[in-house]
Design a protein around this motif. Structure first.
Motif, PDB file in Angstrom:
ATOM      1  N   GLY A 197       0.800  -1.213   0.000  1.00  0.00           N
ATOM      2  CA  GLY A 197       0.000   0.000   0.000  1.00  0.00           C
ATOM      3  C   GLY A 197       0.834   1.265   0.000  1.00  0.00           C
ATOM      4  O   GLY A 197       2.060   1.236   0.116  1.00  0.00           O
ATOM      5  N   MET A 198       0.153   2.399  -0.139  1.00  0.00           N
ATOM      6  CA  MET A 198       0.814   3.701  -0.103  1.00  0.00           C
ATOM      7  C   MET A 198       1.537   3.885   1.230  1.00  0.00           C
ATOM      8  O   MET A 198       0.987   3.587   2.291  1.00  0.00           O
ATOM      9  N   ALA A 199       2.782   4.342   1.156  1.00  0.00           N
ATOM     10  CA  ALA A 199       3.644   4.554   2.321  1.00  0.00           C
ATOM     11  C   ALA A 199       4.022   3.255   3.011  1.00  0.00           C
ATOM     12  O   ALA A 199       4.580   3.266   4.097  1.00  0.00           O
ATOM     13  N   GLY A 200       3.713   2.127   2.371  1.00  0.00           N
ATOM     14  CA  GLY A 200       4.079   0.833   2.930  1.00  0.00           C
ATOM     15  C   GLY A 200       5.387   0.321   2.358  1.00  0.00           C
ATOM     16  O   GLY A 200       6.033   0.973   1.532  1.00  0.00           O
ATOM     17  N   MET A 201       5.785  -0.876   2.809  1.00  0.00           N
ATOM     18  CA  MET A 201       7.020  -1.504   2.343  1.00  0.00           C
ATOM     19  C   MET A 201       6.748  -2.974   2.076  1.00  0.00           C
ATOM     20  O   MET A 201       5.753  -3.526   2.548  1.00  0.00           O
ATOM     21  N   TYR A 323      -3.532   0.849  -1.861  1.00  0.00           N
ATOM     22  CA  TYR A 323      -3.023   1.285  -3.159  1.00  0.00           C
ATOM     23  C   TYR A 323      -2.612   0.069  -3.985  1.00  0.00           C
ATOM     24  O   TYR A 323      -2.813   0.011  -5.201  1.00  0.00           O
ATOM     25  N   GLY A 324      -2.040  -0.922  -3.303  1.00  0.00           N
ATOM     26  CA  GLY A 324      -1.651  -2.155  -3.973  1.00  0.00           C
ATOM     27  C   GLY A 324      -2.845  -2.956  -4.447  1.00  0.00           C
ATOM     28  O   GLY A 324      -2.771  -3.655  -5.465  1.00  0.00           O
ATOM     29  N   ALA A 325      -3.973  -2.881  -3.736  1.00  0.00           N
ATOM     30  CA  ALA A 325      -5.190  -3.561  -4.182  1.00  0.00           C
ATOM     31  C   ALA A 325      -5.715  -2.919  -5.450  1.00  0.00           C
ATOM     32  O   ALA A 325      -6.180  -3.606  -6.371  1.00  0.00           O
ATOM     33  N   ASP A 349      -8.915  -4.176   0.976  1.00  0.00           N
ATOM     34  CA  ASP A 349      -9.237  -2.748   1.097  1.00  0.00           C
ATOM     35  C   ASP A 349      -8.811  -1.959  -0.139  1.00  0.00           C
ATOM     36  O   ASP A 349      -7.879  -1.140  -0.086  1.00  0.00           O
ATOM     37  N   PRO A 350      -9.463  -2.166  -1.296  1.00  0.00           N
ATOM     38  CA  PRO A 350      -9.116  -1.388  -2.491  1.00  0.00           C
ATOM     39  C   PRO A 350      -9.118   0.106  -2.193  1.00  0.00           C
ATOM     40  O   PRO A 350      -9.997   0.610  -1.479  1.00  0.00           O
ATOM     41  N   GLY A 351      -8.139   0.815  -2.725  1.00  0.00           N
ATOM     42  CA  GLY A 351      -7.928   2.215  -2.373  1.00  0.00           C
ATOM     43  C   GLY A 351      -9.126   3.115  -2.623  1.00  0.00           C
ATOM     44  O   GLY A 351      -9.884   2.934  -3.580  1.00  0.00           O
ATOM     45  N   LYS A 352      -9.267   4.106  -1.758  1.00  0.00           N
ATOM     46  CA  LYS A 352     -10.336   5.087  -1.913  1.00  0.00           C
ATOM     47  C   LYS A 352      -9.839   6.361  -2.587  1.00  0.00           C
ATOM     48  O   LYS A 352     -10.646   7.175  -3.051  1.00  0.00           O
ATOM     49  N   GLU A 353      -8.510   6.553  -2.633  1.00  0.00           N
ATOM     50  CA  GLU A 353      -7.935   7.741  -3.278  1.00  0.00           C
ATOM     51  C   GLU A 353      -6.779   7.347  -4.198  1.00  0.00           C
ATOM     52  O   GLU A 353      -5.862   8.121  -4.425  1.00  0.00           O
TER      53      GLU A 353
END
Length: 495
Positions: A197-201, A323-325, A349-353
């Motif tokens: 996801g966003m800001a993830g690793m 974000y990855g979804a 959790d598909p991204g909302k933004e």
């Protein structure tokens, strides 16, 4: 005057001593706050290996950095973390061999990355210290560069309780010890590509991914270089290094001016290219024709030749979180093509933004949302409520599931609630135990991966719809079913 100065000095000493005392109380109190990652849920020990390989250079988007004028979306190397089932026996928790630190090295890179992301780059040392404080003692269970599981060993440790039969075991043994007659040379280990996801690793989901691997799957967690993570380092074959930080619009040349939506589209296109390269790497490992040059510093590579003829390249699933979804669902647009021979997708959790979601999906897909993601509705790119948009997409898929694990929050599928459970519970307000939540996510994911191979629906996947409208419907019509570990699932769409 002297008395006042002396009084002030003693006051400073007292304050300093109190601060030191509180600091050490905090340090020693960390023991009950931080927890080690638990053992994986499957029957196999897992191997872990960080791999970075050179790939054919390509520029995914022509945007350039404002400071250097260099391409912002140039793909030169692919970096992944491999989680795979190993032939080594599973060690008890007390003597289990450890793979590597959970925090990527150097920690200062990630600390500076999060400080930049928060807009306070001067506080990078504070972020680095906080990361070290909470994550330095955490290690990922497994064995670095362990030998990969063979087909015979997988059948011998079959989860059906040995129902595979001696004849089937001997057949696999014969195939593995003679020249393969099939042109494909495929093994029996299905593959999964995971996008963070966003800001993830890439290692933020080590328990979820390692557990899937422990059930007999080869998982590649991509270390994205699209500017969505806190920080990463590209290692070139000539020894050159390049740092990639979290990317914002202000970091790019204003000509031509990009919008936030265009930036996300470029990042998702970059991720799709990395997913494609990961599948190519799977094929290269399975072919075993040329040695893989691992550019990751201090990362071994002795186990890589053992991947030859072990991977089932007809069974590659793409998965992601947030974000990855969104990226995983986008990759399904060309699933089944030569570039992306994908047989299904898992979206957490598909991204909302993260940009509009791909609606063109012709392979099975499983969408699992956290309770927080389902309950907190937001308008989604003028398409309606996010929940309703996702529901309609999955309803249009021939074989799709959409469900919610109640009592969970957006980070519940990551390692964070396992490492700092009390902090995450306080911050997110979850009501479901973090270990139970991960077990439910893992079990449902594994059942979906098995369904892709056998067509058999089990456990939660076998349920009927319990709440089609979810939070958009009448509260008294929202019923739930129990998962394998006792958690409540709300089922919105089934095939």
């Amino acid at each position: 005057m002297v008395f006042q100065l002396g009084h002030f000095t003693w006051r400073r000493v007292l304050l300093f001593a109190s601060a030191v005392f509180l600091f050490f109380i905090f340090i020693f109190s960390l023991t009950p706050i931080t927890s080690p990652l638990p053992p994986y849920t499957g029957p196999h020990e897992i191997g872990i290996l960080d791999v970075e390989t050179e790939i054919q250079r390509r520029v995914v988007h022509d945007a350039k950095f404002k400071d250097t004028g260099e391409n912002a979306f140039e793909l030169n190397t692919l970096a992944i973390t491999l989680y795979y089932p190993s032939s080594l026996p599973v060690a008890p928790p007390s003597s289990r061999p450890w793979a590597r630190p959970w925090l990527p090295q150097p920690v200062s890179l990630i600390g500076e990355g999060y400080a930049r992301l928060a807009g306070v780059p001067r506080l990078s040392s504070v972020f680095t210290f906080a990361l070290w404080l909470l994550g330095s003692s955490t290690v990922i269970p497994g064995v670095v560069d362990a030998p990969i599981l063979s087909g015979v060993e997988k059948l011998l440790v079959d989860e059906s309780g040995g129902a595979s039969g001696l004849g089937k075991i001997l057949k696999v043994a014969e195939e593995e010890h003679q020249e393969l007659k099939r042109d494909e040379g495929f093994g029996i280990l299905p593959c999964v590509v995971f996008t963070h996801g966003m800001a993830g690793m890439s290692q933020s989901y080590s328990h979820y991914l390692g557990s899937i691997a422990s059930h007999g799957y080869v998982v590649a967690a991509v270390e994205h270089r699209d500017g969505s993570g806190p920080g990463t380092i590209i290692h070139y074959p000539n020894g050159k290094k390049q740092k990639v930080w979290h990317l914002k619009l202000k970091d790019l040349e204003p000509n031509p001016l990009m919008t936030e939506l265009e930036l996300k589209a470029a990042q998702l296109a970059f991720r799709e290219a990395e997913i494609s390269e990961t599948i190519k790497l799977f094929a290269q490992l399975n072919a075993g024709e040329a040695p893989i040059v691992n550019l990751k510093p201090d990362s071994p590579r002795e186990s890589l030749p053992g991947f030859k003829n072990r991977l089932n390249l007809s069974a590659v699933t793409v998965a992601g979180h947030s974000y990855g979804a969104t990226g995983a669902m986008q990759a399904l647009d060309t699933a089944g093509s030569n570039a992306l021979p994908i047989n299904g997708g898992i979206a957490l959790d598909p991204g909302k933004e993260s940009g509009p979601l791909n609606k063109n999906i012709e392979v099975p897909v499983l969408v699992m949302q956290s309770g927080e993601w389902t309950e907190k509705q937001t308008k989604f790119y003028d398409q309606g409520w996010h929940f309703d948009v996702v529901r309609k997409i999955i309803e249009s898929v021939d074989k799709g599931w959409f469900m919610t694990l109640t009592g969970t929050a957006h980070p519940s599928c990551t390692d964070a609630p396992l490492i700092v459970p009390w902090i995450m519970k306080l911050v997110t307000g979850t009501t479901l135990d973090s270990r139970v939540a991960l077990r439910e996510y893992i079990d449902t994911s594994v059942q979906f991966l098995k369904y892709l191979q056998t067509g058999e629906k089990k456990r939660v996947l076998a349920s009927e719809v319990t709440s089609a409208a979810g939070p958009l419907g009448e509260p008294d019509k929202r019923t739930k079913i129990k998962g394998l570990y006792g958690a409540d699932w709300e089922i919105h769409v089934t095939p």
